[in-house]
Design a protein around this motif. Structure first.
Motif, PDB file in Angstrom:
ATOM      1  N   GLU A 102       0.839  -1.204   0.000  1.00 46.88           N
ATOM      2  CA  GLU A 102       0.000   0.000   0.000  1.00 46.88           C
ATOM      3  C   GLU A 102       0.877   1.259   0.000  1.00 46.88           C
ATOM      4  OE1 GLU A 102      -3.593  -0.036   2.320  1.00 46.88           O
ATOM      5  OE2 GLU A 102      -3.345  -2.153   2.760  1.00 46.88           O
ATOM      6  N   LEU A 103       0.650   2.176   0.935  1.00 39.39           N
ATOM      7  CA  LEU A 103       1.407   3.433   0.937  1.00 39.39           C
ATOM      8  C   LEU A 103       2.805   3.199   1.508  1.00 39.39           C
ATOM      9  CD1 LEU A 103      -1.383   5.833   2.248  1.00 39.39           C
ATOM     10  CD2 LEU A 103      -0.997   4.948  -0.058  1.00 39.39           C
ATOM     11  N   HIS A 104       3.723   4.110   1.174  1.00 43.59           N
ATOM     12  CA  HIS A 104       5.092   3.970   1.672  1.00 43.59           C
ATOM     13  C   HIS A 104       5.242   4.555   3.071  1.00 43.59           C
ATOM     14  CE1 HIS A 104       5.465   3.608  -2.695  1.00 43.59           C
ATOM     15  NE2 HIS A 104       6.522   2.863  -2.446  1.00 43.59           N
ATOM     16  N   THR A 105       4.674   5.743   3.262  1.00 48.45           N
ATOM     17  CA  THR A 105       4.759   6.379   4.585  1.00 48.45           C
ATOM     18  C   THR A 105       3.478   7.177   4.819  1.00 48.45           C
ATOM     19  OG1 THR A 105       5.769   8.438   3.783  1.00 48.45           O
ATOM     20  CG2 THR A 105       7.287   6.694   4.433  1.00 48.45           C
ATOM     21  N   ALA A 106       3.330   7.667   6.062  1.00 40.39           N
ATOM     22  CA  ALA A 106       2.183   8.520   6.390  1.00 40.39           C
ATOM     23  C   ALA A 106       2.637   9.517   7.457  1.00 40.39           C
ATOM     24  CB  ALA A 106       1.015   7.680   6.895  1.00 40.39           C
ATOM     25  N   PHE A 107       1.946  10.634   7.521  1.00 37.46           N
ATOM     26  CA  PHE A 107       2.327  11.668   8.493  1.00 37.46           C
ATOM     27  C   PHE A 107       2.032  11.208   9.920  1.00 37.46           C
ATOM     28  CE2 PHE A 107       1.360  13.920   4.588  1.00 37.46           C
ATOM     29  CZ  PHE A 107       2.504  14.686   4.439  1.00 37.46           C
ATOM     30  N   ASN A 108       2.992  11.483  10.797  1.00 38.70           N
ATOM     31  CA  ASN A 108       2.881  11.062  12.195  1.00 38.70           C
ATOM     32  C   ASN A 108       2.215  12.176  13.009  1.00 38.70           C
ATOM     33  OD1 ASN A 108       3.316  10.090  14.758  1.00 38.70           O
ATOM     34  ND2 ASN A 108       5.501   9.778  14.485  1.00 38.70           N
ATOM     35  N   PHE A 109       0.884  12.182  12.996  1.00 36.74           N
ATOM     36  CA  PHE A 109       0.168  13.244  13.697  1.00 36.74           C
ATOM     37  C   PHE A 109       0.147  13.032  15.205  1.00 36.74           C
ATOM     38  CE2 PHE A 109      -1.809  13.575   9.381  1.00 36.74           C
ATOM     39  CZ  PHE A 109      -1.239  14.787   9.061  1.00 36.74           C
ATOM     40  N   ALA A 110       0.363  11.788  15.651  1.00 41.83           N
ATOM     41  CA  ALA A 110       0.442  11.545  17.094  1.00 41.83           C
ATOM     42  C   ALA A 110       1.645  12.302  17.671  1.00 41.83           C
ATOM     43  CB  ALA A 110       0.566  10.049  17.372  1.00 41.83           C
ATOM     44  N   PHE A 111       2.737  12.288  16.936  1.00 36.76           N
ATOM     45  CA  PHE A 111       3.936  13.006  17.381  1.00 36.76           C
ATOM     46  C   PHE A 111       3.701  14.515  17.317  1.00 36.76           C
ATOM     47  CE2 PHE A 111       8.156  14.849  16.337  1.00 36.76           C
ATOM     48  CZ  PHE A 111       8.852  14.445  17.453  1.00 36.76           C
ATOM     49  N   LEU A 112       3.056  14.969  16.240  1.00 33.95           N
ATOM     50  CA  LEU A 112       2.782  16.405  16.082  1.00 33.95           C
ATOM     51  C   LEU A 112       1.996  16.947  17.277  1.00 33.95           C
ATOM     52  CD1 LEU A 112       1.563  18.152  12.838  1.00 33.95           C
ATOM     53  CD2 LEU A 112       0.466  18.643  15.001  1.00 33.95           C
ATOM     54  N   GLY A 113       1.043  16.163  17.770  1.00 36.34           N
ATOM     55  CA  GLY A 113       0.189  16.652  18.845  1.00 36.34           C
ATOM     56  C   GLY A 113       0.756  16.443  20.233  1.00 36.34           C
ATOM     57  N   CYS A 114       1.908  15.784  20.324  1.00 37.53           N
ATOM     58  CA  CYS A 114       2.434  15.421  21.646  1.00 37.53           C
ATOM     59  C   CYS A 114       2.956  16.643  22.399  1.00 37.53           C
ATOM     60  CB  CYS A 114       3.561  14.405  21.459  1.00 37.53           C
ATOM     61  SG  CYS A 114       4.212  13.802  23.025  1.00 37.53           S
ATOM     62  N   ALA A 115       2.695  16.666  23.693  1.00 36.55           N
ATOM     63  CA  ALA A 115       3.205  17.748  24.537  1.00 36.55           C
ATOM     64  C   ALA A 115       4.732  17.699  24.583  1.00 36.55           C
ATOM     65  CB  ALA A 115       2.638  17.617  25.944  1.00 36.55           C
ATOM     66  N   TRP A 116       5.341  18.859  24.843  1.00 37.34           N
ATOM     67  CA  TRP A 116       6.792  18.950  25.022  1.00 37.34           C
ATOM     68  C   TRP A 116       7.112  18.471  26.442  1.00 37.34           C
ATOM     69  CZ3 TRP A 116      10.848  19.054  22.126  1.00 37.34           C
ATOM     70  CH2 TRP A 116      12.077  19.463  22.617  1.00 37.34           C
ATOM     71  N   GLN A 117       7.172  17.161  26.566  1.00 38.18           N
ATOM     72  CA  GLN A 117       7.294  16.554  27.884  1.00 38.18           C
ATOM     73  C   GLN A 117       7.980  15.213  27.653  1.00 38.18           C
ATOM     74  OE1 GLN A 117       5.275  13.990  29.522  1.00 38.18           O
ATOM     75  NE2 GLN A 117       6.140  14.532  31.515  1.00 38.18           N
ATOM     76  N   ALA A 118       9.035  14.944  28.433  1.00 42.95           N
ATOM     77  CA  ALA A 118       9.921  13.814  28.103  1.00 42.95           C
ATOM     78  C   ALA A 118       9.183  12.476  28.063  1.00 42.95           C
ATOM     79  CB  ALA A 118      11.087  13.754  29.084  1.00 42.95           C
ATOM     80  N   ASP A 119       8.396  12.176  29.097  1.00 41.06           N
ATOM     81  CA  ASP A 119       7.742  10.865  29.128  1.00 41.06           C
ATOM     82  C   ASP A 119       6.764  10.707  27.969  1.00 41.06           C
ATOM     83  OD1 ASP A 119       9.135  10.307  31.372  1.00 41.06           O
ATOM     84  OD2 ASP A 119       7.488  10.801  32.758  1.00 41.06           O
ATOM     85  N   ALA A 120       6.002  11.779  27.726  1.00 44.30           N
ATOM     86  CA  ALA A 120       5.008  11.711  26.641  1.00 44.30           C
ATOM     87  C   ALA A 120       5.709  11.527  25.297  1.00 44.30           C
ATOM     88  CB  ALA A 120       4.157  12.979  26.634  1.00 44.30           C
ATOM     89  N   LEU A 121       6.795  12.241  25.084  1.00 45.91           N
ATOM     90  CA  LEU A 121       7.511  12.112  23.809  1.00 45.91           C
ATOM     91  C   LEU A 121       8.104  10.711  23.664  1.00 45.91           C
ATOM     92  CD1 LEU A 121       9.275  15.585  23.581  1.00 45.91           C
ATOM     93  CD2 LEU A 121       7.655  14.653  21.922  1.00 45.91           C
ATOM     94  N   ARG A 122       8.684  10.227  24.759  1.00 50.07           N
ATOM     95  CA  ARG A 122       9.292   8.892  24.681  1.00 50.07           C
ATOM     96  C   ARG A 122       8.218   7.848  24.345  1.00 50.07           C
ATOM     97  NH1 ARG A 122      13.970   5.946  28.131  1.00 50.07           N
ATOM     98  NH2 ARG A 122      13.368   3.853  27.516  1.00 50.07           N
ATOM     99  N   THR A 123       7.057   8.000  24.977  1.00 46.72           N
ATOM    100  CA  THR A 123       5.970   7.054  24.708  1.00 46.72           C
ATOM    101  C   THR A 123       5.540   7.120  23.244  1.00 46.72           C
ATOM    102  OG1 THR A 123       5.229   7.266  26.972  1.00 46.72           O
ATOM    103  CG2 THR A 123       3.625   6.398  25.402  1.00 46.72           C
ATOM    104  N   VAL A 124       5.366   8.326  22.728  1.00 40.77           N
ATOM    105  CA  VAL A 124       4.871   8.431  21.347  1.00 40.77           C
ATOM    106  C   VAL A 124       5.943   7.958  20.369  1.00 40.77           C
ATOM    107  CG1 VAL A 124       5.410  10.853  20.741  1.00 40.77           C
ATOM    108  CG2 VAL A 124       3.350   9.803  19.881  1.00 40.77           C
TER     109      VAL A 124
END
Ligand code: TEU
Length: 545
Positions: free
Chosen positions: A280-302
């Motif tokens: 199917e498609l090669h890639t897709a935009f990572n909107f989960a990362f785009l919406g993630c807070a600037w916060q270490a645990d949240a970023l690491r999780t996403v």
């Protein structure tokens, strides 16, 4: 087929919003002449590819996402010949081109829709869209209660050729964007041909607009928007994957295979990843990362979730922080609450610009060090912020009008770029321009022009140029594995392993931290402390052997 070295797996891709990039003919709207005059900016940035938002013939009811001819360039942007020349000029600079394909809907001025209106109920032309009689005694109620993504009902009533009220048609976006009926083979054939049209002209890939919305529940049943059924009546229906399997065959049929990039906003990570199965498609935009807070645990999780959902389908992750639909990340990162969702835009919330800039610089080094490809949105290399004080009478986004102003819409991230000089139009338009830029540029942008920043290696632009150039020389960056390293709370630290490993550290804690053991400091997003520690909201790339 072995795709491991394919360009799209590691590319840095720059998004050009044509109406706001550069105005070559002085009408206040960006155009292809303007882009061609500034290809040197893209070369100096060192990007691998450019994605153009729609440049097709369009009445511009949704800034070009209402296409009336998919094979023509809108006269406000230029001509097909200019687009072909532009593609060749970019290729000569080693820059690949991605065009935007808008398959969910077309313009109400598209010849198909005009024919559908003319020919009336039951016609073959109407079956290319979703025409239905209304409910109620005289058909005065829409066929169902579906709501437009831009606000208001998703149906508009037509007039019959004799002027009497007629059927209704479905539009998930603005009324000027009727949804196409993807159950009709003629729609499929048309878009397969449109893909070939642009691939034949040298497009190296396509970005697919609203890629998960194409298929609809044919019964058009009502549903509870707060608790949608599974499958959803128009989002992410299983049948949509058949479309992309055929598109993949087309993309793969070219000797230098073309890339398919999906705009897929879905809350469910596995459903999202299904769009990137090997056929199917090669890639897709990572909107989960785009919406993630600037916060270490949240970023690491996403980041972990992103890598985990991409791994089984073999697709590379993408890292994206801004685009033409969301408030610019300098603004988001300067707020008390740095998270973002489509329903939670926080426009008007207080922003600390310096804080937002510092975090955005660190975020750049984070993105460029993560495995996969990176999307940049024009103007982020200048540290542009969301323009939140556009007067209502100048706003143009249909989202603003359809919500009666409740949602200010997306104009604030679409303000024309500042190139040079100390006053508007800041070199966006030529000196003899007849019109002002289509949206007003803030006076403060005098210190944010390409000209003002270009000479300073420590400016935002200087950092983008240095980081992208360095990334090219570091073989372990881009696609490939990563390992988290032990780090103090609030610090992201990971290694890109390989013959010449690189470590990236990002400090989101409350105070400075010591650098991981290293052989050389390659790049920092800001100065280290006098003690050589990494300050808060700062990132570093380290060579460790
Ligand atoms: O966006 C699809 C989409 O889902 C967005 O409309 C999103 O919900 C909205 O922009 C809120 O920010 C694509 C394009 O990126 C957007 O610019 C178009 O307006 C839309 O499709 C319709 O073509």
């Amino acid at each position: 087929m072995d795709d491991t070295a394919a360009w799209w797996r590691s590319a840095v891709i720059y998004q050009i919003y044509p109406r706001s990039f550069a105005d070559g003919n002085g009408d206040g709207l960006g155009d292809l002449r303007g882009v061609r005059a500034h290809l040197d900016h893209l070369a100096a940035l060192g990007v691998d590819a450019v994605w153009f938002n729609p440049w097709y013939a369009s009445p511009q009811a949704d800034a070009g996402y209402d296409v009336s001819d998919y094979r023509a360039i809108d006269p406000v942007f230029g001509s097909l010949e200019e687009a072909e020349e532009l593609i060749q000029e970019a290729h000569a600079l080693g820059i690949k081109i991605i065009t935007d394909v808008v398959p969910n809907h077309c313009s109400d001025q598209h010849p198909w829709f005009q024919e559908a209106l003319r020919t009336g109920p039951g016609s073959a032309a109407r079956d290319l869209f979703w025409f239905r009689p209304g409910r109620g005694a005289d058909g005065e109620l829409p066929p169902n209660e579906w709501q437009s993504i831009f606000g208001g009902p998703a149906w508009t009533r037509t007039k019959n050729p004799d002027g009497t009220p007629g059927e209704w048609y479905l539009h998930l976006f603005a009324a000027e964007q009727p949804d196409l009926n993807w159950d009709n083979p003629k729609v499929r054939e048309e878009f397969e041909d449109v893909l070939r049209f642009w691939f034949d002209r040298g497009a190296d890939g396509v970005r697919i607009d609203s890629a998960a919305l194409l298929l609809k529940d044919r019964t058009l049943a009502d549903f509870d928007q707060a608790d949608p059924p599974n499958p959803h009546p128009f989002e992410d229906r299983d049948e949509v994957h058949d479309v992309y399997r055929v598109w993949r065959e087309i993309a793969d049929s070219y000797p230098d295979k073309r890339a398919l990039i999906g705009e897929v906003w879905l809350p469910d990570a596995d459903r999202f990843a299904a769009y990137m199965r090997p056929d199917e498609l090669h890639t897709a935009f990572n909107f989960a990362f785009l919406g993630c807070a600037w916060q270490a645990d949240a970023l690491r999780t996403v980041i972990d979730e992103t890598l985990a959902v991409h791994a089984p389908v073999g697709a590379p992750a993408t890292w994206v922080l801004s685009n033409h639909d969301v408030p610019r990340h300098v603004t988001r990162y300067g707020r008390a609450d740095t998270s973002f969702t489509l329903d939670y835009r926080q426009l008007g919330a207080y922003t600390d610009r310096e804080l937002g800039l510092r975090r955005s610089r660190a975020a750049l080094l984070l993105n460029l060090a993560l495995p996969g490809s990176v999307y940049l949105y024009q103007g982020e290399e200048l540290g542009l912020e969301e323009v939140e004080d556009i007067p209502d009478e100048l706003r143009q986004d249909p989202m603003f009008f359809r919500t009666h102003g409740a949602n200010p819409g997306r104009d604030g991230c679409r303000v024309p770029l500042p190139w040079s000089g100390s006053a508007a139009p800041f070199g966006f338009s030529p000196a003899d321009a007849t019109d002002s830029p289509w949206l007003p540029q803030p006076a403060t942008w005098a210190d944010r022009t390409v000209e003002a920043l270009a000479g300073d290696p420590d400016s935002m632009l200087g950092l983008y140029r240095r980081a992208i150039a360095l990334r090219r020389t570091l073989a372990v960056l881009g696609d490939g594995p990563m390992n988290w390293l032990a780090a103090p709370a609030g610090v992201l630290s990971f290694e890109r392993p390989g013959a010449e490993p690189v470590v990236c550290m990002v400090n989101l804690s409350e105070g400075p931290v010591a650098l991981a053991p290293h052989a050389e400091i390659l790049l920092t997003s800001g100065p280290l402390t006098a003690e050589g520690e990494l300050p808060v909201d700062t990132a570093v790339w380290l060579r460790i052997a």
